[in-house]
Design an enzyme around this catalytic site. Structure first.
Site, PDB file in Angstrom:
ATOM      1  N   PHE A 149       4.343  10.390  13.661  1.00  0.00           N
ATOM      2  CA  PHE A 149       5.609  10.753  13.037  1.00  0.00           C
ATOM      3  C   PHE A 149       5.300  11.879  12.063  1.00  0.00           C
ATOM      4  CE2 PHE A 149       6.888   6.176  13.748  1.00  0.00           C
ATOM      5  CZ  PHE A 149       7.839   6.476  14.705  1.00  0.00           C
ATOM      6  N   HIS A 173       3.966  -2.650  14.692  1.00  0.00           N
ATOM      7  CA  HIS A 173       2.772  -1.869  14.345  1.00  0.00           C
ATOM      8  C   HIS A 173       1.563  -2.787  14.183  1.00  0.00           C
ATOM      9  CE1 HIS A 173       0.127   0.988  12.457  1.00  0.00           C
ATOM     10  NE2 HIS A 173       1.018   1.934  12.658  1.00  0.00           N
ATOM     11  N   TYR A 203      -5.728  -8.699 -22.336  1.00  0.00           N
ATOM     12  CA  TYR A 203      -5.696  -7.280 -22.719  1.00  0.00           C
ATOM     13  C   TYR A 203      -4.466  -6.547 -22.227  1.00  0.00           C
ATOM     14  CZ  TYR A 203      -8.332  -7.704 -18.376  1.00  0.00           C
ATOM     15  OH  TYR A 203      -8.757  -8.082 -17.139  1.00  0.00           O
ATOM     16  N   GLY A 255      -3.662  -0.887 -11.466  1.00  0.00           N
ATOM     17  CA  GLY A 255      -3.406   0.521 -11.738  1.00  0.00           C
ATOM     18  C   GLY A 255      -2.356   1.080 -10.784  1.00  0.00           C
TER      19      GLY A 255
END
Lengths: 516, 516
Positions: free
Chosen positions: A103, A213, A358, A380
């Site tokens: 694609f 897929h 933290y 992250g």
């Protein structure tokens, strides 16, 4: 990064060292980026003339670049020179208007600009507090796109009635969207079935059409489902390779009768192979009988659903649990950008939430904010929403729809040309901007000979460097996939590719050797 | 994307429509990017003066931007205006030189330029063929960095002796590196223990110190490990909060005695909380007794190991199975960039390989190339190696080492200042550029009162907008984390932050109300 290169004994010994290394010196940043912009300008102007698929051999780059990292610094121009001379010639040019494989990875000026700014700001918005603007921008961009797709309010983070129970997150790939929803569904099914820890995992079953897929089946294995319990439901020409809900029901019921626990169904809107569309609503109805999670993978074709004429493919979405689509495929947003919406975000965060000391903060404790780390694999994350928002803000719904319709119109043209030439056949109906076609078997030609001719055609085309097509196998037939939509593509490129296909086919049929 | 907005009936009706929408028009791209570069230049010049942590309330952005996507296109300047006026004021500025929270997201001109070019080329190198240059560049960048880290040849893709059995891949986060290696270790342990499908998963155990990042425990759950079998090994001040191999051995042996199968150990070099360093070699020795996989998470501190004085922290790495570190943390490479190396890539690809028809190609079939999709969760992937290579190519080992040493020197200065002021204490030894400190309990102060004073200090500091520090809890103590290294940081910023800390502490101790 400061400018120290010695260890002074106290702050008094600190002295501004103007000669020190400043990796983000604003003048350097500007200079490097201007050089990069010049490169990009030239690249877009010339990519059409480059071979789409390079003729390099494995290991070519190690012949051209040094095998060890340099010790000394070098002017940025050196890296740019090596980029031009060593990297570009070995690239498969997805940006080429002659790229028709897989694609297209569509892109736009606004998206690249948004990604650039995000890279420079380089924030890590794992919690709301770690970057309120990035978190809220991502939530807003997802709510905007949900509106363009006419998703029900239940998938929105914020509606006119206030904060809802639904919401979304931007991930890197569809695979991650599948994985996190699989894990949420897995944990819910384990709880529901009274499993002692994960012991009950061997009884959980998942379902998808055989056209789904391959990454779905991989995601199931990543999440620990038993390979023996991953059902690949056979499809055929009678449904244009879409999942048959009656067949699904039959298989799920048999599993329940055998003491298994149906857990998750993946429905695809626009399969990778041939753009088949699984019937979302009917699948949701079947799933409801078993309390199974339904995820809709609309990675490619989801973008088309911003146009009214394609939206019906999502009918029934109000009854599914989650849906994902990838603006990095067809909504002009550079990689990576996969949007996942869930109807009840708590069903995700129950499985994915972490709360280390933290990262604790008042905003998170208050429960009034979204911490996006709790809806993804990692902690992250980039400022992911910016480029997607910039695309929608700059082009508006009208340009985005125009872009989809233009691609579909070009694909339709191509399809009509194929149909008008009796040497070819369109193998499955075209739903979006992908045309699956092949050289038709002539009288007496075996399936093997037909495949050989089509494979030969694909290889000859790709060797020219003037077009790049990929293939698939649908219903046992080797088929060429012609995917329209690379962002620099115009009708003339589609027309040229068609002329090239005709020419190469004539050569093959007349036994000629390819002369490029 | 072409320029059609109608459906002509045949190719003959195609006509170049110069007015059509061209999302990648080279002039537009250049113009948008120049505006973005100007924005970035101004941003870097002024970010120091902006509050590091914004004072916005949850939902602030939805008050400023429209809640529905626009229908009409708008000049790019509109998006830039809204970025400046609505987004920037709500940002936590990780790029600010006054940012000392978490770990810095270091960055550089070369990295941003590399990411920009990758965004414009926008290739999807899932297989070698889908972009040979991107695949080979990634392999090369990983081999370069492996050399800078003096990793053994067994982790390299290509050595002077030719192609090895090891190699790496660039992923988005450490979490993904943990997840894919956990899955590989899980599958190997299931095979080894003769499990019928995944039935044996309930017997598999995993291990890490209690200081290990919470994302490890989440990754274990994603991979289907039983929560009851995830061992968090207690640490204490006697090992500076590092994993004690003797304790690990004891726990693993007890598990074996109970019929369980030790599968995976995560050792951290530089924990998030306090930068503790687990003893890699000793852990590998313990693991070898049980055939457990050892992964080293050196996300932050791995970057320091390019300097000879820090390399000893990786001693024993030749005996582990995999190691990951994130240049997006401390090696001046913008997000996202986590490098994973494994000693035997087949152990990863055995679990992660997929081979759908539409991705089959001669190069993959030949077995002579790396298909990076088989070493990650997803299929799609950006041109990930380019920016990392540009960083190393442009700055060379010497500048990269200078950057690390400068940060460490600044942290050392800060540490010495803390030690020189008897109101404070450094709570754990500083290993890299993170200083964990607190206001010391005075005579008669309870632990609760000490925590309250330190929490008050942190909140007062963060409210000033002139510094942003985060906290942690180590050994039951509430501790402030002062992480040096934001890429625009100079000694003067560290000095100013220290002065601010002293001033606020004086205020707190004298009972003054903050005037900020």
């Amino acid at each position: 990064m400061g400018s120290l290169d010695s260890n002074p004994a106290s702050f008094d010994a600190f002295a501004a060292d103007a000669e020190g290394f400043q990796p983000l010196n604003a003048d350097d940043v500007r200079s490097y980026l201007h050089k990069s912009v010049d490169f990009i300008y030239d690249y877009y102007k010339s990519v059409e003339t480059m071979p789409v698929l390079p003729g390099v051999e494995p290991g070519y780059l190690s012949q051209l670049l040094q095998s060890a990292p340099p010790n000394a610094a070098a002017p940025f121009d050196i890296a740019m020179k090596e980029l031009r001379e060593a990297v570009v010639p070995g690239m498969t040019h997805w940006a080429s208007p002659n790229f028709f494989a897989f694609f297209p990875a569509t892109n736009s000026a606004a998206a690249i600009a948004g990604e650039l700014i995000a890279s420079a700001m380089n924030t890590v918005g794992f919690t709301w507090q770690a970057n309120p603007a990035a978190t809220e921008m991502e939530v807003l961009a997802l709510d905007w796109l949900a509106q363009l797709l006419r998703l029900p309010n239940s998938f929105m983070n914020r509606t006119s009635a206030g904060r809802g129970t639904g919401g979304g997150v931007i991930l890197g790939t569809t695979s991650e969207a599948m994985l996190v929803t699989l894990v949420a569904a897995r944990d819910a099914a384990l709880r529901r079935s009274g499993s002692n820890g994960v012991a009950g995992i061997t009884r959980l079953t998942v379902y998808a059409a055989d056209q789904t897929h391959s990454t779905f089946f991989k995601a199931c294995r990543l999440a620990g489902f038993d390979p023996a319990n991953i059902r690949s439901v056979p499809t055929g020409a009678e449904t244009d390779y879409a999942l048959d809900p009656a067949k699904l029901l039959e298989i799920m019921q048999a599993d329940v009768d055998a003491g298994l626990v149906p857990t998750y169904i993946c429905a695809t809107v626009g399969t990778t192979s041939s753009n088949a569309v699984d019937p979302v609503g009917a699948i949701a109805d079947v799933a409801a009988r078993f309390k199974a999670w339904v995820h809709v993978d609309a990675a490619y074709a989801g973008s088309a659903c911003i146009c009214s004429e394609f939206r019906h493919h999502l009918n029934g979405v109000e009854r599914v649990d989650s849906i994902s689509m990838s603006p990095h495929k067809w909504l002009m947003t550079c990689l990576d950008c996969t949007c996942l919406w869930v109807r009840d975000t708590h069903r995700l965060t129950d499985s994915l939430e972490t709360n280390p000391e933290y990262l604790k903060n008042d905003a998170s404790d208050s429960g009034t904010v979204t911490d996006l780390k709790d809806m993804q694999v990692g902690v992250g994350r980039r400022f992911r929403g910016l480029k997607l928002w910039m695309v929608m803000r700059t082009y508006g719904a009208s340009r985005l729809q125009e872009h989809i319709r233009s691609d579909v119109a070009m694909a339709k043209m191509f399809e009509e040309s194929v149909r008008a030439d009796d040497r070819f056949e369109v193998v499955v109906p075209r739903n979006f901007a992908l045309v699956c076609f092949r050289i038709k078997p002539r009288a007496g030609m075996t399936e093997e000979a037909t495949e050989a001719a089509n494979r030969e055609l694909m290889e000859r085309l790709n060797r020219t460097g003037k077009a790049y097509l990929a293939h698939t196998v649908v219903g046992g037939k080797f088929v060429l996939r012609f995917a329209v939509g690379s962002s620099l593509q115009e009708e003339r490129h589609v027309r040229s590719a068609w002329e090239l296909i005709r020419k190469k086919t004539t050569e093959i049929m007349s036994g000629e050797v390819s002369v490029q």
